[in-house]
Each structure stands twice: as structure tokens, then as C-alpha cells.
Write an enzyme that holds these catalytic residues in place. Structure first.
Site, PDB file in Angstrom:
ATOM      1  N   TYR A 163       0.850  -1.209   0.000  1.00 26.70           N
ATOM      2  CA  TYR A 163       0.000   0.000   0.000  1.00 26.70           C
ATOM      3  C   TYR A 163       0.879   1.250   0.000  1.00 26.70           C
ATOM      4  O   TYR A 163       0.654   2.185  -0.779  1.00 26.70           O
ATOM      5  CB  TYR A 163      -0.895  -0.037   1.245  1.00 26.70           C
ATOM      6  CG  TYR A 163      -1.952   1.054   1.304  1.00 26.70           C
ATOM      7  CD1 TYR A 163      -3.142   0.936   0.589  1.00 26.70           C
ATOM      8  CD2 TYR A 163      -1.769   2.185   2.093  1.00 26.70           C
ATOM      9  CE1 TYR A 163      -4.125   1.923   0.651  1.00 26.70           C
ATOM     10  CE2 TYR A 163      -2.742   3.179   2.164  1.00 26.70           C
ATOM     11  CZ  TYR A 163      -3.916   3.040   1.445  1.00 26.70           C
ATOM     12  OH  TYR A 163      -4.886   4.023   1.509  1.00 26.70           O
ATOM     13  N   LYS A 167       1.079   4.087  -2.897  1.00 28.22           N
ATOM     14  CA  LYS A 167       0.685   5.480  -2.611  1.00 28.22           C
ATOM     15  C   LYS A 167       1.858   6.441  -2.842  1.00 28.22           C
ATOM     16  O   LYS A 167       1.647   7.579  -3.272  1.00 28.22           O
ATOM     17  CB  LYS A 167       0.117   5.598  -1.198  1.00 28.22           C
ATOM     18  CG  LYS A 167      -1.214   4.865  -1.008  1.00 28.22           C
ATOM     19  CD  LYS A 167      -2.322   5.424  -1.905  1.00 28.22           C
ATOM     20  CE  LYS A 167      -3.688   4.846  -1.577  1.00 28.22           C
ATOM     21  NZ  LYS A 167      -4.754   5.376  -2.440  1.00 28.22           N
TER      22      LYS A 167
END
Ligand code: NAI
Length: 264
Positions: A163, A167
Site C-alpha cells: 500500500y 501510494k
């Protein structure tokens, strides 16, 4: 009173595509943009959720139409964007918001699978949407792209490397495209939300949320989706014509707190 300034703070009549608009921040953004008079394309993989959000906007007197699409299937993205732009007669605003959790320990046997899926939805889908939307955004004259990253796009947490990496990729892509597309009349910015009450955080027990907020967030609470939607709106206004490549953190002060909340 006669207006003394010339830039507009209205998105009335603009066409906005919001991905992941069936829930959480995407839904709040679709609602807010509709409240502001934009015509909203509600896109999500959750068919029921799409129907509900479109019905909510129409019942409030707004303009919206829904598209159900799983962004993992990249080949389906461009045709849907063309359909949306054809339906509304153009496209002015793209909000790349759809995202999933991507937590996995580096030694986990699921790591590669989590990484692949997380990158497909949280990063690759953004470029597919941007590439498909660009012909319309450049024609708009005030094209706006906002990518929803995360505070994980500017820092890192354990067990979250897929993640966090995706991001960080969103922040990097935003910056590179802001430079690349500046001469085509399209601005590209990103929002980095902190801890927000949405579907993504729904499984975290209330007690854990409270403890986290008390210790780590100067405002002592999770944020609401609408608070992020307003920051997103501020980046797509015609008047925001000189904001380009910005990373706007909406986290109650989480990332700038030096003492870890020890004294508060
Ligand atoms: P949410 O789970 O409430 O909403 C996400 C929406 O995206 C859902 O409606 C879901 O169906 C849709 N979606 C997921 N995968 C999809 C796919 N493959 N194709 C089409 N639609 C898909 O979550 P939330 O929090 O509103 O998430 C919005 C964005 O905000 C995400 O990019 C997330 O990473 C980001 N974010 C969320 C934070 C939070 O604390 N909730 C913090 C920082 C960033």
C-alpha cells in the site's frame, strides 16, 4: 456588490468522473460535486452502491449517471471513459479515488498477490484513467486531475509496504504529470488523507480508532469523508488554476506532530 475579482469558485455545469464513488470519500466527493452543480459520473465496481449514490444525487435535484466497472480489468477503462464523455458531452474533472487496502508482512505467502492487486487498483488504474480522459480534459480548457493518495504516500507503516509503495507511486506520478501536462491546460494534484471513517477503516475496532486518534492525531479524532471531499473540491475549482503538482495532506495534523502526542 460588484465583483472585484475575476476567478470563479464554481464548478456548476462541469463534468466530473469520480472513481470509487459508491462509498467513503468517493461518495462524499460525488455528493459535494453534485451539490456544487457539477454533472457527476459515479464509477465503482459495486453495482448496488453506484445505483444508491446516483439515486441520492438525483433525489436531491442533482445530475449524475452511474457506471459499474472493476478497475482491475484495465481493458474496460478506456471504453467507459469514452462512454461517459459522450454521454455528458465532455469531461472536465477526473478524481482517481478508488482504492483498496494493501497490507501484508514482507514474509507473508500472500505478499505477491497483495502487491499485484494493490498496484493494479491503487496505481495502474490511475494511469489508465488519465490516459483515457486526457483528450477530453485538454479540450476542457480547465482540466483537473486529483489523485487520492494517503499519508502512506509521504511516510510509511509496518506491514503495509504494498500500500505504501503504491501510494508513494501516486504522489510521484502526480508530480511528474503535473510537470508534463502543465502546457496542456490540465493541472494534476493529489490529496493525502490521514485516518478517515470510511469502508476501508470500518473493520478497525472503535477502541483502536480512539486510541490511535488520542495518541497520534492533534485533532484527537478520525476525519469524516466530507472533510476530505472539500479539500478535493478546492483543487478542481476554476480559481485553482495555479495549483499544480501539490500534495495536500488532510490528516488532522497527524504527519506534522513531532512528539508523538506525548505531551497532549
Ligand atoms: P471505501 O472502501 O469506503 O471506498 C473505496 C471505494 O472504491 C469502494 O466503493 C470500492 O468498491 C471502490 N473500489 C475498490 N476497488 C475497486 C475496483 N477495483 N474497481 C472499482 N472500484 C473499486 O474507502 P475510502 O477510504 O473512501 O477510499 C478512498 C481512497 O482513499 C482510497 O484510494 C484509499 O486508499 C484512500 N485513503 C483512505 C484512507 C482512510 O483512512 N479511509 C486514508 C488514506 C487514503
Amino acid at each position: 456588490m460588484t465583483k472585484l475579482t475575476k476567478l470563479s469558485r464554481s464548478i456548476a455545469g462541469k463534468v466530473a468522473l469520480v472513481t470509487g464513488a459508491a462509498s467513503g470519500m468517493g461518495r462524499a466527493t460525488a455528493h459535494l460535486f453534485a451539490d456544487e452543480g457539477a454533472r457527476v459520473a459515479v464509477l465503482d465496481r459495486n453495482e448496488e452502491g453506484v445505483k444508491t449514490v446516483v439515486a441520492e444525487i438525483l433525489a436531491a435535484g442533482g445530475v449524475a449517471k452511474g457506471w459499474t466497472l472493476d478497475l482491475v480489468h484495465s481493458a474496460g477503462i478506456a471504453p467507459v471513459v469514452v462512454e461517459i464523455a459522450t454521454h455528458f458531452g465532455g469531461l472536465d474533472i477526473l478524481i482517481n479515488n478508488a482504492g483498496i487496502d494493501g497490507s501484508a508482512r514482507i514474509q507473508s505467502h500472500r505478499y505477491e498477490e497483495v502487491w499485484e492487486r494493490c498496484f493494479a487498483i491503487n496505481l495502474a488504474a490511475h494511469h489508465h484513467l488519465i490516459r483515457a480522459a486526457l483528450p477530453y480534459l485538454t479540450k476542457s480548457g480547465a482540466g483537473r486531475i486529483v489523485n487520492i493518495a494517503s499519508t502512506e504516500g509521504v511516510g510509511g507503516s509496518a506491514y503495509s509496504s504494498p500500500y505504501t509503495a503504491a501510494k508513494h507511486g501516486v504522489v510521484g506520478m502526480t508530480r511528474a504529470l503535473a510537470v508534463e501536462l502543465g502546457n496542456q491546460g490540465v493541472t494534476v494534484n493529489c490529496i493525502c488523507p490521514g485516518a478517515i471513517h470510511t469502508g476501508l477503516t470500518a473493520a478497525i475496532p472503535d477502541k483502536a480508532k480512539e486510541t490511535f486518534a488520542r495518541r497520534r492525531v492533534p485533532l484527537k479524532r478520525y476525519g469524516d469523508p466530507e472533510e476530505v471531499a472539500h479539500a478535493t473540491l478546492s483543487l478542481v475549482l476554476p480559481a485553482s488554476s495555479y495549483i499544480n503538482g501539490a500534495t495536500v495532506v488532510v490528516d488532522g495534523g497527524f504527519t506534522i506532530q513531532n512528539n508523538g502526542g506525548a505531551l497532549s
